[in-house]
Design a protein around this motif. Structure first.
Motif, PDB file in Angstrom:
ATOM      1  N   ARG A 158      -1.991  -6.264  20.409  1.00 53.13           N
ATOM      2  CA  ARG A 158      -3.084  -5.850  20.671  1.00 53.13           C
ATOM      3  C   ARG A 158      -4.181  -6.809  20.097  1.00 53.13           C
ATOM      4  NH1 ARG A 158      -3.505   0.476  21.038  1.00 53.13           N
ATOM      5  NH2 ARG A 158      -4.656  -0.054  19.359  1.00 53.13           N
ATOM      6  N   TYR A 159      -4.870  -6.175  18.967  1.00 59.36           N
ATOM      7  CA  TYR A 159      -6.019  -6.923  18.454  1.00 59.36           C
ATOM      8  C   TYR A 159      -5.969  -8.020  17.763  1.00 59.36           C
ATOM      9  CZ  TYR A 159      -3.826  -3.648  15.009  1.00 59.36           C
ATOM     10  OH  TYR A 159      -2.868  -3.097  14.348  1.00 59.36           O
ATOM     11  N   TYR A 160      -4.654  -8.533  17.211  1.00 60.09           N
ATOM     12  CA  TYR A 160      -4.566  -9.822  16.717  1.00 60.09           C
ATOM     13  C   TYR A 160      -3.426 -10.828  17.508  1.00 60.09           C
ATOM     14  CZ  TYR A 160      -7.278  -7.444  12.768  1.00 60.09           C
ATOM     15  OH  TYR A 160      -8.072  -6.819  12.081  1.00 60.09           O
ATOM     16  N   ALA A 161      -3.638 -10.724  18.583  1.00 62.16           N
ATOM     17  CA  ALA A 161      -2.580 -11.518  19.515  1.00 62.16           C
ATOM     18  C   ALA A 161      -2.911 -12.894  19.116  1.00 62.16           C
ATOM     19  CB  ALA A 161      -2.930 -11.297  20.942  1.00 62.16           C
ATOM     20  N   PHE A 162      -1.663 -13.618  19.047  1.00 56.14           N
ATOM     21  CA  PHE A 162      -1.607 -15.160  18.767  1.00 56.14           C
ATOM     22  C   PHE A 162      -2.743 -15.801  19.178  1.00 56.14           C
ATOM     23  CE2 PHE A 162       2.293 -13.717  17.407  1.00 56.14           C
ATOM     24  CZ  PHE A 162       2.809 -14.352  16.285  1.00 56.14           C
ATOM     25  N   ASP A 163      -2.989 -15.634  20.513  1.00 58.98           N
ATOM     26  CA  ASP A 163      -3.925 -16.565  21.418  1.00 58.98           C
ATOM     27  C   ASP A 163      -5.569 -16.093  21.171  1.00 58.98           C
ATOM     28  OD1 ASP A 163      -3.598 -14.167  22.879  1.00 58.98           O
ATOM     29  OD2 ASP A 163      -4.114 -15.195  24.674  1.00 58.98           O
ATOM     30  N   ILE A 164      -5.872 -14.832  20.787  1.00 61.05           N
ATOM     31  CA  ILE A 164      -7.050 -14.614  20.271  1.00 61.05           C
ATOM     32  C   ILE A 164      -7.559 -14.382  18.905  1.00 61.05           C
ATOM     33  CG2 ILE A 164      -7.622 -13.566  22.598  1.00 61.05           C
ATOM     34  CD1 ILE A 164      -7.320 -10.688  21.361  1.00 61.05           C
ATOM     35  N   ALA A 165      -6.474 -14.351  17.915  1.00 60.07           N
ATOM     36  CA  ALA A 165      -6.870 -14.149  16.700  1.00 60.07           C
ATOM     37  C   ALA A 165      -5.996 -14.911  15.610  1.00 60.07           C
ATOM     38  CB  ALA A 165      -6.918 -12.556  16.243  1.00 60.07           C
ATOM     39  N   PRO A 166      -5.928 -16.146  15.681  1.00 54.71           N
ATOM     40  CA  PRO A 166      -5.010 -17.078  14.976  1.00 54.71           C
ATOM     41  C   PRO A 166      -5.542 -16.936  13.460  1.00 54.71           C
ATOM     42  CG  PRO A 166      -6.497 -18.334  15.987  1.00 54.71           C
ATOM     43  CD  PRO A 166      -6.678 -16.942  16.699  1.00 54.71           C
ATOM     44  N   GLY A 167      -6.532 -16.375  13.223  1.00 50.66           N
ATOM     45  CA  GLY A 167      -6.789 -16.283  11.835  1.00 50.66           C
ATOM     46  C   GLY A 167      -6.172 -15.073  11.241  1.00 50.66           C
ATOM     47  N   PHE A 168      -5.657 -13.969  11.899  1.00 54.12           N
ATOM     48  CA  PHE A 168      -4.544 -13.092  11.112  1.00 54.12           C
ATOM     49  C   PHE A 168      -3.666 -13.703  10.785  1.00 54.12           C
ATOM     50  CE2 PHE A 168      -1.532  -9.856  11.600  1.00 54.12           C
ATOM     51  CZ  PHE A 168      -1.939  -9.093  10.867  1.00 54.12           C
ATOM     52  N   TRP A 169      -2.872 -14.495  11.762  1.00 51.12           N
ATOM     53  CA  TRP A 169      -1.574 -15.084  11.528  1.00 51.12           C
ATOM     54  C   TRP A 169      -1.901 -16.144  10.275  1.00 51.12           C
ATOM     55  CZ3 TRP A 169       2.026 -12.080  13.119  1.00 51.12           C
ATOM     56  CH2 TRP A 169       1.619 -11.248  14.207  1.00 51.12           C
ATOM     57  N   ALA A 170      -3.028 -16.765  10.162  1.00 52.44           N
ATOM     58  CA  ALA A 170      -3.240 -17.731   9.174  1.00 52.44           C
ATOM     59  C   ALA A 170      -3.293 -17.077   7.730  1.00 52.44           C
ATOM     60  CB  ALA A 170      -4.382 -18.494   9.384  1.00 52.44           C
ATOM     61  N   TRP A 171      -4.099 -15.830   7.808  1.00 56.45           N
ATOM     62  CA  TRP A 171      -4.285 -14.926   6.888  1.00 56.45           C
ATOM     63  C   TRP A 171      -2.830 -14.460   6.103  1.00 56.45           C
ATOM     64  CZ3 TRP A 171      -2.887 -10.139   5.025  1.00 56.45           C
ATOM     65  CH2 TRP A 171      -3.282  -9.645   4.094  1.00 56.45           C
ATOM     66  N   LEU A 172      -1.995 -14.075   7.115  1.00 53.01           N
ATOM     67  CA  LEU A 172      -0.670 -13.628   6.565  1.00 53.01           C
ATOM     68  C   LEU A 172       0.388 -14.871   5.818  1.00 53.01           C
ATOM     69  CD1 LEU A 172       1.111 -11.673   9.610  1.00 53.01           C
ATOM     70  CD2 LEU A 172       0.311 -11.024   7.113  1.00 53.01           C
ATOM     71  N   ASP A 173      -0.212 -16.050   6.445  1.00 46.75           N
ATOM     72  CA  ASP A 173       0.578 -17.295   5.461  1.00 46.75           C
ATOM     73  C   ASP A 173      -0.127 -17.346   4.075  1.00 46.75           C
ATOM     74  OD1 ASP A 173       2.188 -18.063   8.031  1.00 46.75           O
ATOM     75  OD2 ASP A 173       0.546 -19.320   8.658  1.00 46.75           O
ATOM     76  N   TYR A 174      -1.387 -17.182   4.273  1.00 45.43           N
ATOM     77  CA  TYR A 174      -1.973 -17.426   2.936  1.00 45.43           C
ATOM     78  C   TYR A 174      -1.675 -16.237   2.104  1.00 45.43           C
ATOM     79  CZ  TYR A 174      -5.726 -16.336  -0.264  1.00 45.43           C
ATOM     80  OH  TYR A 174      -6.264 -16.051  -1.469  1.00 45.43           O
ATOM     81  N   ALA A 175      -1.551 -14.994   2.424  1.00 48.16           N
ATOM     82  CA  ALA A 175      -1.288 -13.784   1.697  1.00 48.16           C
ATOM     83  C   ALA A 175       0.100 -13.979   1.105  1.00 48.16           C
ATOM     84  CB  ALA A 175      -1.306 -12.682   2.529  1.00 48.16           C
ATOM     85  N   HIS A 176       0.982 -14.437   2.104  1.00 50.67           N
ATOM     86  CA  HIS A 176       2.473 -14.815   1.550  1.00 50.67           C
ATOM     87  C   HIS A 176       2.601 -15.790   0.488  1.00 50.67           C
ATOM     88  CE1 HIS A 176       6.528 -16.639   1.506  1.00 50.67           C
ATOM     89  NE2 HIS A 176       6.864 -15.284   1.230  1.00 50.67           N
ATOM     90  N   ALA A 177       1.909 -16.892   0.684  1.00 52.11           N
ATOM     91  CA  ALA A 177       1.731 -18.047  -0.407  1.00 52.11           C
ATOM     92  C   ALA A 177       1.320 -17.687  -1.712  1.00 52.11           C
ATOM     93  CB  ALA A 177       1.113 -19.168   0.187  1.00 52.11           C
ATOM     94  N   SER A 178       0.307 -16.746  -1.516  1.00 50.79           N
ATOM     95  CA  SER A 178      -0.135 -16.114  -2.617  1.00 50.79           C
ATOM     96  C   SER A 178       0.167 -14.940  -3.361  1.00 50.79           C
ATOM     97  CB  SER A 178      -1.758 -16.060  -2.303  1.00 50.79           C
ATOM     98  OG  SER A 178      -2.606 -17.082  -1.689  1.00 50.79           O
ATOM     99  N   HIS A 179       1.342 -14.398  -3.015  1.00 48.26           N
ATOM    100  CA  HIS A 179       1.931 -13.483  -3.465  1.00 48.26           C
ATOM    101  C   HIS A 179       1.082 -12.036  -3.344  1.00 48.26           C
ATOM    102  CE1 HIS A 179       5.110 -16.138  -4.915  1.00 48.26           C
ATOM    103  NE2 HIS A 179       3.871 -16.787  -5.488  1.00 48.26           N
ATOM    104  N   ILE A 180       0.574 -12.010  -1.955  1.00 45.36           N
ATOM    105  CA  ILE A 180      -0.266 -10.738  -1.680  1.00 45.36           C
ATOM    106  C   ILE A 180       0.506 -10.092  -0.582  1.00 45.36           C
ATOM    107  CG2 ILE A 180      -2.248 -10.150  -0.561  1.00 45.36           C
ATOM    108  CD1 ILE A 180      -3.691 -12.622  -1.641  1.00 45.36           C
TER     109      ILE A 180
END
Length: 166
Positions: free
Chosen positions: A15-37
């Protein structure tokens, strides 16, 4: 640390964070994981692998996002099981929660590691046909919230990008 349920990732993808329309969500997950969030657990990953889609491919390429169930988490299986069995759930609901669902492992892991569980489920203590994550969290003293609360809590910003000119 935020512990992410499969429904968060599935809803985002669908829905709202589909890979093609909201890559920022998935990039945030990468950041959040790397930052132990933020992280999740292997049983959630296994649920995602049941599909052959973009989310399953994402999960395969982000194996370290999904943590194994450790001994600290397994030490919370008995109290969580006792709580579930003490409620008026149907036999089918108990069987699903105790043997087939990542939900049980999520609550045990969150309890053990003092993580906040992120899910789209809503509490329904009167429910009898399904053990819901928020109800189990309350019983185990675990904080839970939805995706949007997690993003706000971490002050995440998902920036808009204009499409390239054609």
């Amino acid at each position: 640390m935020f512990l992410v349920d499969s429904n968060v990732l599935i809803e985002a993808k669908n829905r709202y964070y589909a890979f093609d329309i909201a890559p920022g969500f998935w990039a945030w997950l990468d950041y959040a994981h790397a930052s132990h969030i933020a992280c999740s657990i292997e049983p959630v990953r296994d649920e995602l692998f049941e599909r052959e889609d973009e989310l399953a491919r994402w999960a395969r390429s982000h194996a370290d996002f999904f943590r194994p169930i450790d001994e600290v988490a397994t030490s919370h299986f008995a109290p969580l099981t006792s709580w579930a069995q003490s409620r008026m759930y149907t036999a089918a609901a108990l069987t699903e929660f105790l043997t087939n669902a990542a939900d049980f492992f999520l609550v045990a892991y969150a309890t053990a590691h003092k993580h906040t569980l992120v899910t789209h489920e809503q509490p329904r203590p009167e429910a009898r046909k399904r053990v819901l994550i928020p109800d189990a969290c309350r019983a185990m003293g675990v904080t839970y919230m939805n995706t949007f609360m997690m993003l706000r809590n971490t002050q995440a910003r998902l920036d808009f990008q204009l499409p390239a000119a054609s």
